[in-house]
Design a protein around this motif. Structure first.
Motif, PDB file in Angstrom:
ATOM      1  N   TRP A 195       9.531   8.515 -21.369  1.00  0.00           N
ATOM      2  CA  TRP A 195      10.564   9.455 -20.875  1.00  0.00           C
ATOM      3  C   TRP A 195      11.901   8.736 -20.661  1.00  0.00           C
ATOM      4  N   ARG A 219       0.495  17.401 -23.012  1.00  0.00           N
ATOM      5  CA  ARG A 219      -0.303  16.451 -22.232  1.00  0.00           C
ATOM      6  C   ARG A 219      -1.791  16.709 -22.347  1.00  0.00           C
ATOM      7  N   ILE A 257      13.718  13.089 -14.272  1.00  0.00           N
ATOM      8  CA  ILE A 257      12.691  12.049 -14.391  1.00  0.00           C
ATOM      9  C   ILE A 257      11.343  12.732 -14.570  1.00  0.00           C
ATOM     10  N   SER A 258      10.415  12.002 -15.129  1.00  0.00           N
ATOM     11  CA  SER A 258       9.119  12.603 -15.465  1.00  0.00           C
ATOM     12  C   SER A 258       8.179  12.598 -14.262  1.00  0.00           C
ATOM     13  N   ASP A 259       7.145  13.387 -14.353  1.00  0.00           N
ATOM     14  CA  ASP A 259       6.086  13.385 -13.331  1.00  0.00           C
ATOM     15  C   ASP A 259       5.556  11.965 -13.139  1.00  0.00           C
ATOM     16  N   GLU A 260       5.398  11.246 -14.258  1.00  0.00           N
ATOM     17  CA  GLU A 260       4.831   9.894 -14.201  1.00  0.00           C
ATOM     18  C   GLU A 260       5.716   8.962 -13.372  1.00  0.00           C
ATOM     19  N   TYR A 261       7.027   8.982 -13.664  1.00  0.00           N
ATOM     20  CA  TYR A 261       7.928   8.075 -12.936  1.00  0.00           C
ATOM     21  C   TYR A 261       7.940   8.413 -11.447  1.00  0.00           C
ATOM     22  N   ARG A 274      10.445  24.074  -8.483  1.00  0.00           N
ATOM     23  CA  ARG A 274      11.292  22.902  -8.769  1.00  0.00           C
ATOM     24  C   ARG A 274      12.774  23.257  -8.736  1.00  0.00           C
TER      25      ARG A 274
END
Lengths: 469, 469
Positions: free
Chosen positions: A412, A402, B230-234, A226
């Motif tokens: 978030w 998680r 930003i999150s993995d989800e977004y 990342r």
């Protein structure tokens, strides 16, 4: 009958304890009386009281009667509570600007967590800082022993400071100290359930870039990807070759080993505790240290004193030189009420206990279950992460959170200090309304308050006040 | 007959040109004679020579006879070559330590690219810096006009400086300047092919965090995800909702719009030109600027002069205040041989031409094809990226390079300066041995040499010397 037993136990705890405690009014290097209340002392723990754990206690500068009590664990294992106090979150700091290698000056840290909480800093495990034992086999330690000892320490400390029994209690720590803090929190929870005295007002725990276990190291590879340290190709190669298992990879799986070797070449000279800062070891006059690659807190005092010369490039480890000069000074040790002859030389992080004599064993391989139990029992947690730390990357912390399969309570979002984004946060809860707050500290390394003191104080203040970050 | 035509064309180019050029021996703010050779001047371009492009030329401080010649394009569009010279890669810089709002001092930049190359800095397009026209419709410009004008400028400049016709030539620039530089490089290549005179010794081009086109913005979302904004989800929501198309997303696709809104909330107060530095606009006394969100180089001189007060938090834009004071000073303009009355007020980046009057149109939506043609024609490219820039993230640059489907010649690896990892590099080649070197500059923002001058000089020196980074 049960409560008689408890009273007896309390009594035994007290008479067995050869504690000492001193109120410190002044300290060498700081002009005038200290503008906060500092106490130091020893509390003996172990089966035969053979271990003398040294501590520093600072009362909240706001309202010690109602402010929470924090029991702080510095990392390592083997890093002194004094390092937590003077370099991380305590009310004093070294005046780095004026430091020239001679006796250092102390200044007020405006972002001390003691502005809002009382804090006990502990020299633990045995062999750390000023803690000592007269029995050499007492130095053999491990996670379980260390957590047990710290719990016993806290029980004895609270019995000697009963007025703090009514304060909300949080166990806290960062790096390896976060692991021990979590274990101590669970010890307290279980002790309370078993009716052990004194009963503690445990609310929860606070951990920063905290070790969970070996699984932390696994997240370094996705993190390096990342942060643009390894390419998409290498990451894909490692994922498919190693099936996501990078730490305990099969040595006969050549595809995996090849990918890991490519990645190692890309990251070996990165300063993993802050990926943007220089790697100090490679500016050192002794770069071929036998421990190379093993230490993450690379402050060898001899090297550092050479390094801190003005003509050398800047290196964060320069900041750690004054604490060696200060804590090894005889008048300082007298002022702190260190027992003479107990310690030959003070080191910020005693790596000897971990790596040289192997006196300390990591016997608890993962504390995932501890997090799960604490959450189930209804305790609150704050898990923050400097987002530029590759040593215990924020991805490791997110992973265990998680895996708990909680509900997201606050999605978030950025959190702000002074109108700027200080990091990102997400809040999780279980069926029982036990919350876990995750927060990144933007731009911070492994020890977040060292890099972002203002932001970290704001974070901890809001969280302890039960406000959203 | 063909060569007669060319000679005639050269002659016409020269007689049509109302150029001026002056050798500058001293500059206000710098004590004593300049320790390098500086020339400034105007060269007229446009169908009727109606546009006067101002330039600064500095000879290589090593060996101007054999060192390469760089034709540098500062970004914006609308940012002055003087900004490239004094804030990025030139031999002088402001003494920021001593600056108190009065007339600033200049000091030597030890990491000037003029240590190893001769550089022409241009005020382009028209409306930028000291470039001007007496005809108001000449201010209407676009990518194509700008690149044509710069190519014509260079032809005329080389005819007036024929000794540099034998030097290796590289077109260079960063941000929007990287886009124009790439277009100019292709103009030169085509001009050489068409036999236009003078024939230029074009070797390749050098671009930093360079705009390719609208597609750059698309990579901001994957970049924000990687950098923990930003999150993995977004990110998953945006990927699946928008099918990877974030810039020209369908406004009726609510799933996509919802994901983009979540992401916007997370990143709106991030300083996108360096994600770890404060967002200056929100420290400004005029935060509700009508242009809010449109400008990426947010230096409003009025705000900046207020901002630069010592009691305000640090902000990189403070560094841009001295150049306004200096370049608007009458004695400075005299020293630079600026024609009187041509410019009312000098600005570092003339945003008016882009945003207010819409005088400049981005008529070339993507320069992917330009990169492809230059690569096919055998020219070398260096595409570097400060890896903490979200405005044109390194992912945008990697995307167009990978879309060229080249062979990897030197696999992804760190490059080093002073024993430290300065970034990562990967080298690609085509069937014709035309190389593209990709490099990240670790920890740098949008204008990499502003953040990492030492590393960037080492990078450019190695690359121009045909050494591996």
């Amino acid at each position: 009958m049960k409560s008689c037993m408890h009273l007896l136990l309390c009594f035994l705890l007290l008479i067995k304890t050869t504690t000492s405690q001193s109120i410190i009014k002044t300290l060498p290097g700081y002009p005038g009386p200290l503008p906060f209340k500092l106490e130091t002392g020893y509390i003996s723990v172990g089966a035969e009281d053979e271990i003398e754990l040294f501590y520093y206690f600072i009362e909240s500068e706001r309202d010690p009667e109602t402010d929470p009590l924090l029991f702080w664990h510095t990392g390592g294992p083997g890093c002194s509570g004094l390092s937590g106090l003077l370099i991380e979150i305590g009310p004093l700091a070294f005046d780095l600007e004026s430091f020239d290698g001679s006796f250092p000056s102390l200044v007020i840290n405006p972002y001390s967590w003691t502005k809002i909480a009382s804090i006990i800093f502990i020299d633990s495990p045995i062999g750390t800082g000023f803690s000592y034992s007269n029995k050499s086999n007492a130095y053999l330690s491990c996670d379980t022993k260390s957590a047990n000892a710290n719990y016993l320490f806290l029980r004895k400390w609270l019995l000697k400071h009963p007025k703090f029994l009514k304060n909300r209690l949080y166990v806290a720590g960062d790096s390896y100290g976060g692991k021990i803090a979590t274990m101590v929190a669970l010890e307290i929870a279980k002790g309370n359930e078993a009716g052990l005295q004194p009963r503690m007002l445990l609310q929860g725990y606070i951990i920063g870039n905290s070790r969970t276990g070996n699984e932390d190291s696994n997240e370094r590879i996705p993190y390096a990807h990342r942060m643009a340290l390894i390419s998409d190709e290498y990451f894909e190669l490692a994922k498919s070759g190693c099936h996501g298992e990078y730490v305990n990879s099969d040595p006969n799986n050549y595809k995996c080993q090849y990918a890991l070797e490519l990645i190692r070449e890309c990251t070996k000279l990165i300063n993993d505790i802050h990926i943007l800062e220089p790697r100090c070891r490679y500016m050192s006059p002794r770069p071929n240290d036998i421990l190379s690659g093993q230490l993450f807190l690379e402050d060898d005092p001899l090297d550092l004193l050479v390094l801190s010369r003005k003509d050398k490039p800047w290196c964060r480890n320069h900041n750690y030189v004054p604490i060696y000069v200060w804590a090894n000074n005889e008048t300082v040790q007298e002022a702190l009420h260190i027992k003479k002859g107990t310690i030959t030389s003070w080191t910020r992080c005693n790596m000897t206990i971990v790596y040289m004599n192997m006196a300390y064993k990591e016997d608890v391989k993962s504390i995932f279950r501890h997090h799960q139990l604490l959450n189930e029992k209804g305790y609150q947690a704050l898990a923050y992460s400097g987002d530029h730390d590759m040593y215990v990357p924020y991805l490791s912390t997110l992973k265990w959170i998680r895996a708990l399969n909680l509900t997201v309570d606050d999605k978030w979002r950025p959190w702000y200090v002074g109108g700027q984004v200080a990091g990102y946060t997400e809040k999780y809860k279980n069926y029982n309304q036990a919350f876990i707050t995750f927060a990144t500290v933007k731009g911070a390394g492994h020890i977040a308050p060292e890099y972002k003191p203002k932001e970290c104080l704001a974070m901890i203040d809001r969280w302890l006040s039960l406000f959203p970050l």
